[in-house]
Design a protein around this motif. Structure first.
Motif, short mmCIF file in Angstrom:
data_model
loop_
_atom_site.label_atom_id
_atom_site.label_comp_id
_atom_site.label_asym_id
_atom_site.label_seq_id
_atom_site.Cartn_x
_atom_site.Cartn_y
_atom_site.Cartn_z
N ASP A 25 5.83 -27.32 14.13
CA ASP A 25 4.69 -28.04 14.30
C ASP A 25 3.61 -27.40 14.89
O ASP A 25 2.37 -27.87 15.14
CB ASP A 25 5.17 -29.15 15.47
N ARG A 26 3.52 -26.12 14.80
CA ARG A 26 2.38 -25.21 15.06
C ARG A 26 2.64 -23.73 14.56
O ARG A 26 3.65 -23.45 14.03
CB ARG A 26 2.43 -25.11 16.58
N SER A 27 1.47 -22.97 14.42
CA SER A 27 1.55 -21.83 13.85
C SER A 27 2.25 -20.75 14.62
O SER A 27 2.17 -20.80 15.94
CB SER A 27 -0.02 -21.13 13.63
N GLU A 28 3.43 -20.11 13.87
CA GLU A 28 4.34 -19.18 14.82
C GLU A 28 4.40 -18.13 13.78
O GLU A 28 4.32 -18.37 12.51
CB GLU A 28 5.80 -19.77 15.09
N GLY A 29 4.78 -16.97 14.37
CA GLY A 29 5.31 -15.93 13.41
C GLY A 29 6.76 -15.95 13.15
O GLY A 29 7.52 -16.40 13.80
N GLY A 30 6.97 -15.52 11.81
CA GLY A 30 8.40 -15.81 11.42
C GLY A 30 8.87 -14.67 10.42
O GLY A 30 8.11 -14.09 9.96
N ALA A 31 10.29 -14.51 10.43
CA ALA A 31 10.69 -13.72 9.44
C ALA A 31 12.03 -14.25 8.80
O ALA A 31 12.72 -15.09 9.67
CB ALA A 31 10.77 -12.38 10.25
N SER A 32 12.74 -13.49 7.97
CA SER A 32 14.02 -13.40 7.71
C SER A 32 14.62 -12.01 7.90
O SER A 32 14.16 -11.20 6.72
CB SER A 32 14.20 -13.85 6.29
N LEU A 33 15.02 -11.54 8.83
CA LEU A 33 15.62 -10.38 9.03
C LEU A 33 17.02 -9.75 8.68
O LEU A 33 17.36 -8.67 8.52
CB LEU A 33 15.40 -9.78 10.63
N ALA A 34 17.48 -10.77 8.22
CA ALA A 34 19.05 -10.65 7.78
C ALA A 34 19.37 -11.87 6.59
O ALA A 34 18.82 -12.89 6.73
CB ALA A 34 20.07 -10.68 8.79
N ALA A 35 20.13 -11.53 5.62
CA ALA A 35 20.51 -12.65 4.81
C ALA A 35 21.07 -13.84 5.33
O ALA A 35 21.98 -13.75 6.32
CB ALA A 35 21.58 -12.15 3.68
N GLY A 36 20.31 -15.00 5.10
CA GLY A 36 21.05 -16.17 5.31
C GLY A 36 20.22 -16.62 6.72
O GLY A 36 20.43 -17.71 7.44
N GLU A 37 19.23 -15.83 7.38
CA GLU A 37 18.67 -16.01 8.63
C GLU A 37 17.16 -16.50 8.46
O GLU A 37 16.34 -15.89 7.55
CB GLU A 37 18.91 -14.89 9.38
N VAL A 38 16.62 -17.36 9.40
CA VAL A 38 15.34 -17.48 9.54
C VAL A 38 15.14 -17.39 11.21
O VAL A 38 15.97 -18.11 11.95
CB VAL A 38 14.67 -18.86 9.19
N GLU A 39 14.03 -16.83 11.42
CA GLU A 39 13.81 -17.03 12.95
C GLU A 39 12.27 -17.15 13.22
O GLU A 39 11.30 -16.73 12.30
CB GLU A 39 14.08 -15.45 13.71
N LEU A 40 11.82 -17.79 14.39
CA LEU A 40 10.39 -17.97 14.55
C LEU A 40 10.21 -17.67 16.25
O LEU A 40 11.09 -17.93 17.02
CB LEU A 40 10.10 -19.53 14.28
N MET A 41 8.95 -17.24 16.23
CA MET A 41 8.72 -16.74 17.61
C MET A 41 8.04 -17.98 18.30
O MET A 41 7.26 -18.65 18.04
CB MET A 41 7.64 -15.77 17.69
N VAL A 42 9.07 -18.15 19.65
CA VAL A 42 8.57 -19.57 20.22
C VAL A 42 7.65 -19.39 21.70
O VAL A 42 7.19 -20.33 22.19
CB VAL A 42 9.67 -20.54 20.54
#
Length: 507
Positions: free
Chosen positions: A365-382
């Motif tokens: 619901d807001r701009s965040e930094g994000g990545a997929s650092l491993a297969a099957g994963e999504v992460e977002l900095m909160v």
């Protein structure tokens, strides 16, 4: 002007000294007050009513609204900024769990549900509220128009929400189901194990972790501290917060909720709304403890999708860009920062695809930094709370506080599972996250229905891939209209009759 000032790069990114950031807050607040005044006046005029809607409760994000908490009856106006009828679930802070009578402009009863406000929200630093419950109202509002509701508390206790405590030891696991929709399998401690949907089943674990920030004297790149400008973790591993230590499930007519407590500074509510095929994660993080050093906190969604090194992020809210971990298309990447080099700005969505075509999208619901650092994963900095400056110009550590405590952040991630038309479906769902309704409150009153009935006879119903960006008055008799087609399909065109955007007015 408030929006223009806050488009400055230091306001957008947070790379400003604290007193400058405080001034940005003030400018935004003044702008919001002015906008709500205009919308309130517009609602009053469009409904040909003497009802006033001047209270907008700016602390609804922590379930605080003095106006609704102090009245047994009141009016509520909900403005839909999308060009089609939408169903919204409006949350209103209330003090007691009594039955309510909620009616729309036509006098019809409106569905509602009452749910408890988690203790972690009730004790947020700075919250000044007696509310212990939320009145959840289902609001169906026509496109680019408003609907007015009359809300009245009754003297009868409410008892239509069922409570299940996963901490009681009665359950070894639990499945929360939605008829013809999504379902959620929980572990005995309230963590997620699996999601079932029309797009198939995926094993999913959602959890919180933190990166330990690098500390240095900033004399060289290899000695750079993580700070306001630079995300530079100390190593590639994270510290897991672990599974929830407490969890309760609340089931009712409109929504099923899972309330999770991870520790004394992280909690979360998972919501499954009736008729919606998405999961909503409303997390709350902070005050981040710093006795053992700073922390850069992420929310990580780990699935069994075989996504390899590929993922996608939005292109500043428009379309998607393919990403590949540890790779750049136009040059040979010298990977000195394996974590931050794979982070990308996520304004509206980030997604991964499995080998069978199944996809998972996470919509913030807001701009965040994000990545997929491993297969099957999504992460977002909160959240980030740091004790060292990175010497790039701010001159202050990113250690913000409010009400004599470290900052508390409360936000939302919407998780969408799909197996076809995912590009368009994720864009439409991201637009729902972005274009939230405007909510105004006023004293209980009776509005004139003549103009309302006229509008309802011909409601605006544009396709869900058509977005109205602006209807901006630039001169006395001139309005600037900007419309966007969200569809990724080349043949998905739409002819718009411009007067449809100005119903009840001569164009």
């Amino acid at each position: 002007m408030s929006v223009a000032v806050n488009q400055h790069h230091d306001a957008v990114t947070g790379t400003a000294k604290q007193h400058v950031t405080d001034d940005y807050y003030l400018a935004l607040h003044r702008g919001l007050e002015a906008c709500h005044q205009v919308i309130g006046d517009g609602v009053k005029a469009s409904h040909a009513t003497q009802c006033n809607f001047q209270d907008w409760c700016p602390f609804l994000n922590v379930s605080q609204c003095e106006f609704t908490e102090s009245r047994d009856s009141f009016s509520m106006a909900v403005y839909n900024q999308m060009p089609r009828t939408e169903t919204f679930f409006i949350r209103i802070p209330i003090v007691q769990s009594n039955q309510y009578q909620v009616k729309d402009e036509q006098g019809a009863d409106v569905s509602y549900q009452i749910l408890p406000i988690p203790a972690s929200v009730q004790t947020v630093p700075g919250r000044q509220s007696k509310a212990k419950f939320e009145l959840l109202v289902k609001a169906d509002v026509a496109g680019l128009s408003s609907q007015v509701y009359q809300v009245k508390k009754l003297a009868v206790p409410y008892a239509d929400t069922t409570t299940l405590s996963l901490s009681s030891g009665r359950f070894t696991g639990l499945e929360v189901k939605q008829e013809d929709g999504i379902s959620l399998q929980l572990s005995r401690n309230g963590g997620i194990r699996k999601i079932k949907s029309a797009a198939g089943d995926i094993n999913l674990h959602m959890g919180f972790h933190w990166y330990t920030p690098a500390v240095g004297d900033n004399s060289a790149d290899t000695k750079r501290a993580s700070g306001a400008y630079v995300f530079r973790p100390n190593g590639t591993s994270t510290t897991s917060i672990g599974d929830p230590v407490e969890a309760k499930v609340y089931k009712g007519e409109l929504v099923d909720e899972v309330h999770q407590v991870y520790n004394d500074w992280i909690s979360q509510i998972i919501r499954m709304y009736k008729g919606r095929n998405v999961l909503e994660f409303e997390w709350m993080v902070g005050p981040v403890p710093i006795k053992d050093g700073g922390k850069e906190v992420i929310a990580r969604y780990s699935s069994d999708l075989e996504s390899g090194k590929l993922f996608e992020t939005d292109s500043n809210g428009r379309g998607s860009i393919a990403r590949q971990r540890d790779h750049r298309d136009t040059w040979n990447l010298n990977l000195t920062e394996p974590i931050s080099a794979n982070y990308y700005p996520v304004d509206s969505k980030i997604g991964i695809s499995g080998s069978g075509g199944q996809q998972m999208w996470v919509l913030p619901d807001r701009s965040e930094g994000g990545a997929s650092l491993a297969a099957g994963e999504v992460e977002l900095m909160v959240h980030r709370r740091l004790l060292n400056d990175d010497s790039f110009g701010v001159g202050e550590a990113l250690n913000e506080s409010a009400y004599d405590h470290g900052l508390v952040v409360r936000g939302t991630h919407v998780v969408l599972l799909c197996d076809k038309n995912c590009e368009d479906d994720s864009s439409v769902e991201a637009e729902r996250v972005f274009a939230k309704p405007v909510i105004l409150f006023g004293e209980a009153c009776q509005q004139t229905r003549m103009e309302t009935e006229k509008k309802k006879s011909n409601p605006m119903e544009l396709p869900d891939y058509i977005k109205v960006l602006t209807r901006e008055k630039i001169q006395k008799n001139k309005v600037l209209v900007r419309v966007e087609n969200l569809s990724s399909k080349d043949d998905q065109s739409f002819s718009l009759h411009m007067p449809d955007l100005f119903q009840g007015q001569k164009v």
